[in-house]
Design a protein around this motif. Structure first.
Motif, short mmCIF file in Angstrom:
data_model
loop_
_atom_site.label_atom_id
_atom_site.label_comp_id
_atom_site.label_asym_id
_atom_site.label_seq_id
_atom_site.Cartn_x
_atom_site.Cartn_y
_atom_site.Cartn_z
N ARG A 107 93.01 9.69 71.95
CA ARG A 107 93.97 8.67 71.56
C ARG A 107 94.12 8.59 70.05
O ARG A 107 94.93 7.82 69.53
CB ARG A 107 93.56 7.29 72.09
CG ARG A 107 93.40 7.08 73.58
CD ARG A 107 94.46 7.75 74.41
NE ARG A 107 94.53 7.31 75.78
CZ ARG A 107 94.06 8.02 76.82
NH1 ARG A 107 93.44 9.16 76.64
NH2 ARG A 107 94.23 7.59 78.04
N GLY A 108 93.28 9.34 69.31
CA GLY A 108 93.37 9.34 67.85
C GLY A 108 92.85 8.07 67.21
O GLY A 108 93.31 7.68 66.14
N GLY A 167 90.57 -0.08 78.78
CA GLY A 167 91.77 -0.84 78.47
C GLY A 167 92.08 -0.80 76.98
O GLY A 167 93.24 -0.76 76.57
N ALA A 168 91.05 -0.79 76.14
CA ALA A 168 91.24 -0.70 74.70
C ALA A 168 91.83 0.65 74.31
O ALA A 168 92.45 0.79 73.26
CB ALA A 168 89.91 -0.90 73.97
N GLY A 211 87.80 -6.91 70.31
CA GLY A 211 86.94 -7.85 69.61
C GLY A 211 85.50 -7.40 69.50
O GLY A 211 84.58 -8.21 69.58
N MET A 212 85.30 -6.09 69.30
CA MET A 212 83.96 -5.53 69.21
C MET A 212 83.84 -4.78 67.88
O MET A 212 84.83 -4.25 67.36
CB MET A 212 83.76 -4.55 70.37
CG MET A 212 82.42 -3.88 70.44
SD MET A 212 82.35 -2.66 71.78
CE MET A 212 82.47 -3.70 73.20
N THR A 213 82.64 -4.72 67.33
CA THR A 213 82.44 -3.98 66.09
C THR A 213 82.38 -2.49 66.38
O THR A 213 82.16 -2.06 67.51
CB THR A 213 81.12 -4.40 65.40
OG1 THR A 213 80.03 -4.02 66.26
CG2 THR A 213 81.09 -5.90 65.13
N ALA A 272 85.94 1.99 65.08
CA ALA A 272 86.30 0.66 64.57
C ALA A 272 87.63 0.20 65.16
O ALA A 272 87.78 -0.96 65.55
CB ALA A 272 86.37 0.68 63.05
N GLU A 273 88.62 1.10 65.22
CA GLU A 273 89.93 0.74 65.76
C GLU A 273 89.84 0.41 67.25
O GLU A 273 90.44 -0.56 67.72
CB GLU A 273 90.94 1.88 65.53
CG GLU A 273 91.29 2.08 64.09
CD GLU A 273 92.05 3.37 63.85
OE1 GLU A 273 92.92 3.38 62.96
OE2 GLU A 273 91.78 4.38 64.55
N ALA A 274 89.11 1.22 67.99
CA ALA A 274 88.95 0.97 69.43
C ALA A 274 88.23 -0.35 69.66
O ALA A 274 88.64 -1.17 70.49
CB ALA A 274 88.20 2.12 70.09
N GLY A 275 87.16 -0.57 68.92
CA GLY A 275 86.41 -1.81 69.07
C GLY A 275 87.21 -3.04 68.70
O GLY A 275 87.12 -4.08 69.35
#
Length: 183
Positions: A12-13, A52-53, A24-26, A17-20
């Protein structure tokens, strides 16, 4: 499974950090899932949240897991399963009837009233229920609440009196869905 999650994210590229951030996850929290050091990755609810993220599904995660069967363009042949969208048709519930022999639930239901109940459907608070005990006896009561130790019901000798039945003695609790004055 952590490797599969990392592969999906990279496809997904997205960075960790972006996925988290999408859920709402670090980035550290996300990284622990990918490294297999955070428990719960095998839980369906966690998989739905993480995939889902990534705008993916838990099925996509499973297909990226090492040892998963290769994806095929041909549909699987499945017999005797029908689906409506993503929800499967539930098995039909068994409905039974029982005639009250006493007036202990009056005015809610008097002797001679036929009660229709659905086997296996749990009642809500204040709803009539049929409780089958381990000895085969049936009790008709108004459901209050239950926990792992006991089932608490009303109607034992009056609507305002409560009765506590040990869970170990209960074979089943079924919700009453209809009161029929005549059969």
């Amino acid at each position: 499974m952590g490797e599969a999650l990392a592969a999906l994210r990279r496809e997904r590229g997205l960075s960790q950090a972006e996925a988290g951030q999408r859920i709402g996850m670090t980035s550290q929290g996300w990284g622990l899932y990918e490294a297999g050091r955070r428990p719960g990755l095998f839980r369906p609810d966690v998989q739905r949240r993480l995939t889902g993220a990534l705008d993916a599904t838990p099925e996509a995660l499973a297909l990226h897991t090492p040892g998963a069967p290769p994806a095929s363009s041909e549909p699987l042949a499945v017999k005797d399963v029908s689906a409506r969208g993503r929800a499967f048709a539930a098995a039909p519930r068994l409905t039974r009837r029982l005639r009250l022999e006493t007036d202990e639930l009056a005015p809610w239901a008097a002797a001679g009233t036929v009660l229709e109940y659905v086997v296996g459907r749990w009642p809500r608070r204040g709803q009539g229920c049929v409780i089958q005990l381990d000895d085969g006896a049936f009790r008709v009561r108004l459901y209050d609440h239950a926990d792992d130790v006991e089932v608490v019901v009303g109607g034992a000798g009056g609507l305002d009196r409560s009765e506590r039945i040990p869970r170990a003695q209960v074979r089943s609790v079924s919700a009453i869905t209809a009161r029929l004055d005549e059969e």
